[in-house]
Design a protein around this motif. Structure first.
Motif, PDB file in Angstrom:
ATOM      1  N   VAL A   3       0.839  -1.192   0.000  1.00 45.27           N
ATOM      2  CA  VAL A   3       0.000   0.000   0.000  1.00 45.27           C
ATOM      3  C   VAL A   3       0.877   1.247   0.000  1.00 45.27           C
ATOM      4  CG1 VAL A   3      -1.724   1.265   1.323  1.00 45.27           C
ATOM      5  CG2 VAL A   3      -1.821  -1.226   1.222  1.00 45.27           C
ATOM      6  N   LEU A   4       0.498   2.221  -0.832  1.00 49.10           N
ATOM      7  CA  LEU A   4       1.178   3.512  -0.825  1.00 49.10           C
ATOM      8  C   LEU A   4       0.551   4.382   0.252  1.00 49.10           C
ATOM      9  CD1 LEU A   4       1.375   4.421  -4.609  1.00 49.10           C
ATOM     10  CD2 LEU A   4       3.153   3.430  -3.182  1.00 49.10           C
ATOM     11  N   ARG A   5       1.389   5.125   0.956  1.00 47.77           N
ATOM     12  CA  ARG A   5       0.890   6.049   1.976  1.00 47.77           C
ATOM     13  C   ARG A   5       1.619   7.380   1.857  1.00 47.77           C
ATOM     14  NH1 ARG A   5      -1.023   2.365   6.883  1.00 47.77           N
ATOM     15  NH2 ARG A   5      -1.559   0.636   5.573  1.00 47.77           N
ATOM     16  N   PRO A   6       1.318   8.117   0.798  1.00 47.25           N
ATOM     17  CA  PRO A   6       1.961   9.430   0.676  1.00 47.25           C
ATOM     18  C   PRO A   6       1.469  10.354   1.787  1.00 47.25           C
ATOM     19  CG  PRO A   6       0.214   9.228  -0.936  1.00 47.25           C
ATOM     20  CD  PRO A   6       0.348   7.874  -0.261  1.00 47.25           C
ATOM     21  N   ASP A   7       2.249  11.378   2.062  1.00 47.32           N
ATOM     22  CA  ASP A   7       1.834  12.370   3.054  1.00 47.32           C
ATOM     23  C   ASP A   7       0.722  13.252   2.512  1.00 47.32           C
ATOM     24  OD1 ASP A   7       3.686  11.664   5.142  1.00 47.32           O
ATOM     25  OD2 ASP A   7       5.259  12.416   3.821  1.00 47.32           O
ATOM     26  N   ALA A   8       0.684  13.411   1.197  1.00 42.65           N
ATOM     27  CA  ALA A   8      -0.375  14.201   0.565  1.00 42.65           C
ATOM     28  C   ALA A   8      -0.517  13.767  -0.890  1.00 42.65           C
ATOM     29  CB  ALA A   8      -0.045  15.692   0.638  1.00 42.65           C
ATOM     30  N   PHE A   9      -1.674  14.093  -1.449  1.00 43.72           N
ATOM     31  CA  PHE A   9      -1.939  13.851  -2.862  1.00 43.72           C
ATOM     32  C   PHE A   9      -2.556  15.127  -3.409  1.00 43.72           C
ATOM     33  CE2 PHE A   9      -4.673  12.545  -6.369  1.00 43.72           C
ATOM     34  CZ  PHE A   9      -3.747  11.889  -7.154  1.00 43.72           C
ATOM     35  N   VAL A  10      -2.034  15.601  -4.537  1.00 45.11           N
ATOM     36  CA  VAL A  10      -2.490  16.866  -5.101  1.00 45.11           C
ATOM     37  C   VAL A  10      -2.763  16.703  -6.587  1.00 45.11           C
ATOM     38  CG1 VAL A  10      -1.823  19.265  -5.562  1.00 45.11           C
ATOM     39  CG2 VAL A  10      -1.113  18.182  -3.436  1.00 45.11           C
ATOM     40  N   ARG A  11      -3.881  17.265  -7.041  1.00 44.15           N
ATOM     41  CA  ARG A  11      -4.158  17.396  -8.476  1.00 44.15           C
ATOM     42  C   ARG A  11      -4.304  18.881  -8.758  1.00 44.15           C
ATOM     43  NH1 ARG A  11      -5.070  12.430 -10.523  1.00 44.15           N
ATOM     44  NH2 ARG A  11      -6.385  11.033  -9.350  1.00 44.15           N
ATOM     45  N   LEU A  12      -3.597  19.358  -9.757  1.00 50.49           N
ATOM     46  CA  LEU A  12      -3.644  20.763 -10.148  1.00 50.49           C
ATOM     47  C   LEU A  12      -4.054  20.845 -11.608  1.00 50.49           C
ATOM     48  CD1 LEU A  12      -0.206  21.779  -8.605  1.00 50.49           C
ATOM     49  CD2 LEU A  12      -2.447  22.251  -7.650  1.00 50.49           C
ATOM     50  N   ALA A  13      -5.007  21.697 -11.909  1.00 52.11           N
ATOM     51  CA  ALA A  13      -5.459  21.870 -13.288  1.00 52.11           C
ATOM     52  C   ALA A  13      -5.379  23.342 -13.653  1.00 52.11           C
ATOM     53  CB  ALA A  13      -6.884  21.379 -13.445  1.00 52.11           C
ATOM     54  N   THR A  14      -4.733  23.608 -14.784  1.00 53.68           N
ATOM     55  CA  THR A  14      -4.709  24.958 -15.337  1.00 53.68           C
ATOM     56  C   THR A  14      -4.908  24.821 -16.838  1.00 53.68           C
ATOM     57  OG1 THR A  14      -2.302  24.898 -15.563  1.00 53.68           O
ATOM     58  CG2 THR A  14      -3.168  25.930 -13.586  1.00 53.68           C
ATOM     59  N   GLY A  15      -5.957  25.444 -17.337  1.00 54.72           N
ATOM     60  CA  GLY A  15      -6.246  25.291 -18.763  1.00 54.72           C
ATOM     61  C   GLY A  15      -6.461  23.835 -19.089  1.00 54.72           C
ATOM     62  N   ASP A  16      -5.711  23.343 -20.048  1.00 51.96           N
ATOM     63  CA  ASP A  16      -5.838  21.930 -20.409  1.00 51.96           C
ATOM     64  C   ASP A  16      -4.682  21.098 -19.854  1.00 51.96           C
ATOM     65  OD1 ASP A  16      -4.220  23.341 -22.118  1.00 51.96           O
ATOM     66  OD2 ASP A  16      -4.858  22.311 -23.930  1.00 51.96           O
ATOM     67  N   ILE A  23       2.935  13.416  -2.627  1.00 55.68           N
ATOM     68  CA  ILE A  23       3.915  14.245  -1.929  1.00 55.68           C
ATOM     69  C   ILE A  23       4.429  13.498  -0.711  1.00 55.68           C
ATOM     70  CG2 ILE A  23       4.319  16.415  -0.699  1.00 55.68           C
ATOM     71  CD1 ILE A  23       2.114  17.621  -2.494  1.00 55.68           C
ATOM     72  N   GLU A  24       5.728  13.421  -0.613  1.00 52.97           N
ATOM     73  CA  GLU A  24       6.419  12.838   0.533  1.00 52.97           C
ATOM     74  C   GLU A  24       7.129  13.961   1.275  1.00 52.97           C
ATOM     75  OE1 GLU A  24       6.611   9.798   1.856  1.00 52.97           O
ATOM     76  OE2 GLU A  24       5.246   8.943   0.375  1.00 52.97           O
ATOM     77  N   VAL A  25       6.666  14.275   2.468  1.00 51.48           N
ATOM     78  CA  VAL A  25       7.314  15.293   3.287  1.00 51.48           C
ATOM     79  C   VAL A  25       8.413  14.584   4.072  1.00 51.48           C
ATOM     80  CG1 VAL A  25       7.026  17.010   5.105  1.00 51.48           C
ATOM     81  CG2 VAL A  25       5.195  16.635   3.421  1.00 51.48           C
ATOM     82  N   ASP A  26       9.632  14.857   3.684  1.00 45.80           N
ATOM     83  CA  ASP A  26      10.786  14.170   4.261  1.00 45.80           C
ATOM     84  C   ASP A  26      11.296  14.959   5.466  1.00 45.80           C
ATOM     85  OD1 ASP A  26      13.049  12.086   3.775  1.00 45.80           O
ATOM     86  OD2 ASP A  26      14.054  14.010   4.108  1.00 45.80           O
ATOM     87  N   ARG A  27      11.497  14.241   6.572  1.00 46.15           N
ATOM     88  CA  ARG A  27      12.033  14.878   7.775  1.00 46.15           C
ATOM     89  C   ARG A  27      13.426  14.358   8.096  1.00 46.15           C
ATOM     90  NH1 ARG A  27       7.382  13.391  11.439  1.00 46.15           N
ATOM     91  NH2 ARG A  27       6.427  12.526   9.604  1.00 46.15           N
ATOM     92  N   ALA A  28      14.071  13.798   7.084  1.00 52.53           N
ATOM     93  CA  ALA A  28      15.445  13.284   7.210  1.00 52.53           C
ATOM     94  C   ALA A  28      15.555  12.169   8.241  1.00 52.53           C
ATOM     95  CB  ALA A  28      16.413  14.430   7.515  1.00 52.53           C
ATOM     96  N   THR A  29      14.524  11.339   8.327  1.00 54.78           N
ATOM     97  CA  THR A  29      14.542  10.242   9.294  1.00 54.78           C
ATOM     98  C   THR A  29      14.704   8.877   8.633  1.00 54.78           C
ATOM     99  OG1 THR A  29      12.131  10.109   9.258  1.00 54.78           O
ATOM    100  CG2 THR A  29      13.127  11.499  10.967  1.00 54.78           C
ATOM    101  N   GLU A  30      14.525   8.802   7.313  1.00 52.19           N
ATOM    102  CA  GLU A  30      14.607   7.515   6.628  1.00 52.19           C
ATOM    103  C   GLU A  30      15.988   7.327   6.012  1.00 52.19           C
ATOM    104  OE1 GLU A  30      10.268   6.382   5.064  1.00 52.19           O
ATOM    105  OE2 GLU A  30      11.084   8.175   4.126  1.00 52.19           O
ATOM    106  N   SER A  31      16.457   6.114   6.089  1.00 55.15           N
ATOM    107  CA  SER A  31      17.764   5.775   5.532  1.00 55.15           C
ATOM    108  C   SER A  31      17.669   5.677   4.004  1.00 55.15           C
ATOM    109  CB  SER A  31      18.224   4.423   6.080  1.00 55.15           C
ATOM    110  OG  SER A  31      17.407   3.379   5.542  1.00 55.15           O
ATOM    111  N   PRO A  32      18.806   5.729   3.323  1.00 57.88           N
ATOM    112  CA  PRO A  32      18.782   5.535   1.869  1.00 57.88           C
ATOM    113  C   PRO A  32      18.109   4.219   1.469  1.00 57.88           C
ATOM    114  CG  PRO A  32      20.885   6.442   2.519  1.00 57.88           C
ATOM    115  CD  PRO A  32      20.145   6.103   3.803  1.00 57.88           C
TER     116      PRO A  32
END
Length: 107
Positions: A3-16, A23-32
């Protein structure tokens, strides 16, 4: 599939133009290693083509990071991914995040 668990999901529409982002908000806690596993999960999801079939666009993934040093670390992880997966990912500092979401530069 995991399962994916992003911190946020965004859709942006401008014109066509429709942009779609996990979006993954990284807090520098995860290893490579953890970041690489996360990248693989997002790539596996992209390959299902589910988002494209439902919405006509596949979301990109933006890692929003606290510092340029952390951005470099995540860019190295992305560079270690298969060549055909790398274009899925963007990295932006907090200061660059909005600009990246509305006008992404090809990584």
């Amino acid at each position: 599939m995991q399962v994916l668990r992003p911190d946020a999901f965004v859709r942006l529409a401008t014109g066509d133009t429709l942009l779609s982002w996990f979006i993954e908000v990284d807090r520098a806690t995860e290893s490579p290693r953890q970041l690489a596993a996360k990248c693989r999960r997002y790539r596996a999801y992209e390959l299902t083509d589910l988002e494209y079939r439902q919405h006509g666009v596949s979301p990109g993934v933006v890692f929003v990071v606290p510092t340029e040093h952390r951005a470099d670390r995540i860019r190295r992880v992305i560079a270690s991914q298969p060549l055909d997966a790398r274009g899925l990912f963007w990295v932006a500092t907090k200061a660059e995040a909005v600009q990246t979401l509305i006008r992404p530069k090809i990584p």
